[in-house]
Design a protein around this motif. Sequence first.
Motif, PDB file in Angstrom:
ATOM      1  N   TYR A 131      37.444  62.968  32.447  1.00  0.00           N
ATOM      2  CA  TYR A 131      37.415  61.646  31.817  1.00  0.00           C
ATOM      3  C   TYR A 131      36.971  61.751  30.361  1.00  0.00           C
ATOM      4  O   TYR A 131      37.565  61.122  29.464  1.00  0.00           O
ATOM      5  CB  TYR A 131      36.463  60.721  32.574  1.00  0.00           C
ATOM      6  CG  TYR A 131      37.007  60.192  33.876  1.00  0.00           C
ATOM      7  CD1 TYR A 131      37.865  59.094  33.903  1.00  0.00           C
ATOM      8  CD2 TYR A 131      36.640  60.765  35.096  1.00  0.00           C
ATOM      9  CE1 TYR A 131      38.356  58.584  35.099  1.00  0.00           C
ATOM     10  CE2 TYR A 131      37.129  60.270  36.293  1.00  0.00           C
ATOM     11  CZ  TYR A 131      37.984  59.183  36.295  1.00  0.00           C
ATOM     12  OH  TYR A 131      38.472  58.694  37.480  1.00  0.00           O
ATOM     13  N   LEU A 132      35.913  62.534  30.115  1.00  0.00           N
ATOM     14  CA  LEU A 132      35.407  62.689  28.753  1.00  0.00           C
ATOM     15  C   LEU A 132      36.452  63.360  27.858  1.00  0.00           C
ATOM     16  O   LEU A 132      36.691  62.930  26.721  1.00  0.00           O
ATOM     17  CB  LEU A 132      34.125  63.514  28.769  1.00  0.00           C
ATOM     18  CG  LEU A 132      32.927  62.903  29.508  1.00  0.00           C
ATOM     19  CD1 LEU A 132      31.804  63.930  29.623  1.00  0.00           C
ATOM     20  CD2 LEU A 132      32.434  61.645  28.803  1.00  0.00           C
ATOM     21  N   ALA A 133      37.061  64.423  28.373  1.00  0.00           N
ATOM     22  CA  ALA A 133      38.044  65.170  27.581  1.00  0.00           C
ATOM     23  C   ALA A 133      39.285  64.330  27.295  1.00  0.00           C
ATOM     24  O   ALA A 133      39.856  64.401  26.199  1.00  0.00           O
ATOM     25  CB  ALA A 133      38.428  66.455  28.299  1.00  0.00           C
ATOM     26  N   ALA A 134      39.725  63.543  28.272  1.00  0.00           N
ATOM     27  CA  ALA A 134      40.892  62.680  28.058  1.00  0.00           C
ATOM     28  C   ALA A 134      40.620  61.679  26.943  1.00  0.00           C
ATOM     29  O   ALA A 134      41.487  61.406  26.101  1.00  0.00           O
ATOM     30  CB  ALA A 134      41.246  61.951  29.350  1.00  0.00           C
ATOM     31  N   ALA A 135      39.411  61.151  26.913  1.00  0.00           N
ATOM     32  CA  ALA A 135      39.066  60.177  25.879  1.00  0.00           C
ATOM     33  C   ALA A 135      38.992  60.824  24.501  1.00  0.00           C
ATOM     34  O   ALA A 135      39.487  60.269  23.513  1.00  0.00           O
ATOM     35  CB  ALA A 135      37.733  59.515  26.220  1.00  0.00           C
ATOM     36  N   VAL A 136      38.394  62.001  24.419  1.00  0.00           N
ATOM     37  CA  VAL A 136      38.317  62.718  23.146  1.00  0.00           C
ATOM     38  C   VAL A 136      39.721  63.057  22.655  1.00  0.00           C
ATOM     39  O   VAL A 136      40.050  62.902  21.470  1.00  0.00           O
ATOM     40  CB  VAL A 136      37.454  63.991  23.301  1.00  0.00           C
ATOM     41  CG1 VAL A 136      37.634  64.927  22.116  1.00  0.00           C
ATOM     42  CG2 VAL A 136      35.982  63.619  23.451  1.00  0.00           C
ATOM     43  N   ARG A 137      40.556  63.519  23.578  1.00  0.00           N
ATOM     44  CA  ARG A 137      41.933  63.850  23.212  1.00  0.00           C
ATOM     45  C   ARG A 137      42.661  62.615  22.680  1.00  0.00           C
ATOM     46  O   ARG A 137      43.351  62.669  21.663  1.00  0.00           O
ATOM     47  CB  ARG A 137      42.646  64.414  24.435  1.00  0.00           C
ATOM     48  CG  ARG A 137      44.074  64.912  24.161  1.00  0.00           C
ATOM     49  CD  ARG A 137      45.071  63.841  24.502  1.00  0.00           C
ATOM     50  NE  ARG A 137      46.442  64.307  24.278  1.00  0.00           N
ATOM     51  CZ  ARG A 137      47.463  63.512  24.043  1.00  0.00           C
ATOM     52  NH1 ARG A 137      47.284  62.195  23.984  1.00  0.00           N
ATOM     53  NH2 ARG A 137      48.676  63.995  23.873  1.00  0.00           N
ATOM     54  N   ASP A 138      42.487  61.477  23.356  1.00  0.00           N
ATOM     55  CA  ASP A 138      43.192  60.270  22.938  1.00  0.00           C
ATOM     56  C   ASP A 138      42.634  59.704  21.635  1.00  0.00           C
ATOM     57  O   ASP A 138      43.354  59.021  20.897  1.00  0.00           O
ATOM     58  CB  ASP A 138      43.126  59.222  24.049  1.00  0.00           C
ATOM     59  CG  ASP A 138      43.963  59.615  25.263  1.00  0.00           C
ATOM     60  OD1 ASP A 138      44.734  60.586  25.162  1.00  0.00           O
ATOM     61  OD2 ASP A 138      43.839  58.953  26.312  1.00  0.00           O
ATOM     62  N   ASN A 139      41.370  59.987  21.339  1.00  0.00           N
ATOM     63  CA  ASN A 139      40.793  59.578  20.055  1.00  0.00           C
ATOM     64  C   ASN A 139      41.359  60.402  18.904  1.00  0.00           C
ATOM     65  O   ASN A 139      41.300  59.980  17.752  1.00  0.00           O
ATOM     66  CB  ASN A 139      39.272  59.720  20.073  1.00  0.00           C
ATOM     67  CG  ASN A 139      38.583  58.553  20.746  1.00  0.00           C
ATOM     68  OD1 ASN A 139      39.181  57.510  20.967  1.00  0.00           O
ATOM     69  ND2 ASN A 139      37.310  58.724  21.089  1.00  0.00           N
ATOM     70  N   GLY A 140      41.834  61.586  19.230  1.00  0.00           N
ATOM     71  CA  GLY A 140      42.379  62.451  18.194  1.00  0.00           C
ATOM     72  C   GLY A 140      41.347  63.274  17.462  1.00  0.00           C
ATOM     73  O   GLY A 140      41.666  63.974  16.500  1.00  0.00           O
ATOM     74  N   ALA A 141      40.085  63.213  17.904  1.00  0.00           N
ATOM     75  CA  ALA A 141      39.012  63.979  17.259  1.00  0.00           C
ATOM     76  C   ALA A 141      37.832  64.043  18.206  1.00  0.00           C
ATOM     77  O   ALA A 141      37.635  63.163  19.049  1.00  0.00           O
ATOM     78  CB  ALA A 141      38.594  63.336  15.941  1.00  0.00           C
ATOM     79  N   GLY A 142      37.027  65.114  18.044  1.00  0.00           N
ATOM     80  CA  GLY A 142      35.817  65.251  18.847  1.00  0.00           C
ATOM     81  C   GLY A 142      35.890  66.449  19.780  1.00  0.00           C
ATOM     82  O   GLY A 142      36.943  67.082  19.937  1.00  0.00           O
TER      83      GLY A 142
END
Length: 227
Positions: A92-103
């Motif tokens: 869940y955390l990685a999917a969100a970071v990926r979708d943010n495009g940074a982090g």
Amino acid sequence: MAGMTITLHQPPVRDLLDRLFDAAARDAEVPVGPYAGGSFEASSAGERADALESVYMPISARGGELLYSLVRATRPQTVVEFGTSYGISTLYLAAAVRDNGAGRVYSTELSATKIAHARANLAAAGLDAWVDIVAGDARETLRDVPGPIGLVLLDGWKDLYLTVLCLLEPRLAPGALVIGDDIEMAATAQYLAYVRDPANGYVSTAFPVEDGMEISCRAANQDTLSV
């Protein structure tokens, strides 16, 4: 549009999460132990990890969706997770970071078995490029995570929540979010007393997902708190 991508809903991630939750639903059937210390409470963190290496102990699905939303909303450059297990919350955390495009997500885990499974799960989901899983005791491995840290998930051993938070606290960004999972467990009492005391610089509230989550905002800077 790339900015509108919701990786969480796409087949590689969604299908994997469904399979992992199905497997985790059988946790109660998995034989545990023996604990090297004789009991859970008397065993070290490493001994507990060895005894429970086949148990998923996942975040709830609603809790995972909340995590995803919080990361998307706050766009942290550094996310820290205490307790990888089989990597369900990490997905869940990685999917969100990926979708943010940074982090980037830095996660820590003691069990070599769980680390191997978590890394395989992240690779299968196509999310491994956004995560570093650090093997070892969080009280040591998280000393080197670079700040400022924008979001922390505490989901390892409950009696270590406060210890891990205090270790990370000097590197928390102003307004950082700290999420403690399973707050209905008695072992989180000291941690909850700390983040709910305004003198410690947090604004904190319980959120009603399975087993409870505490969401705490680092609202005061370290140098403005009274000592």
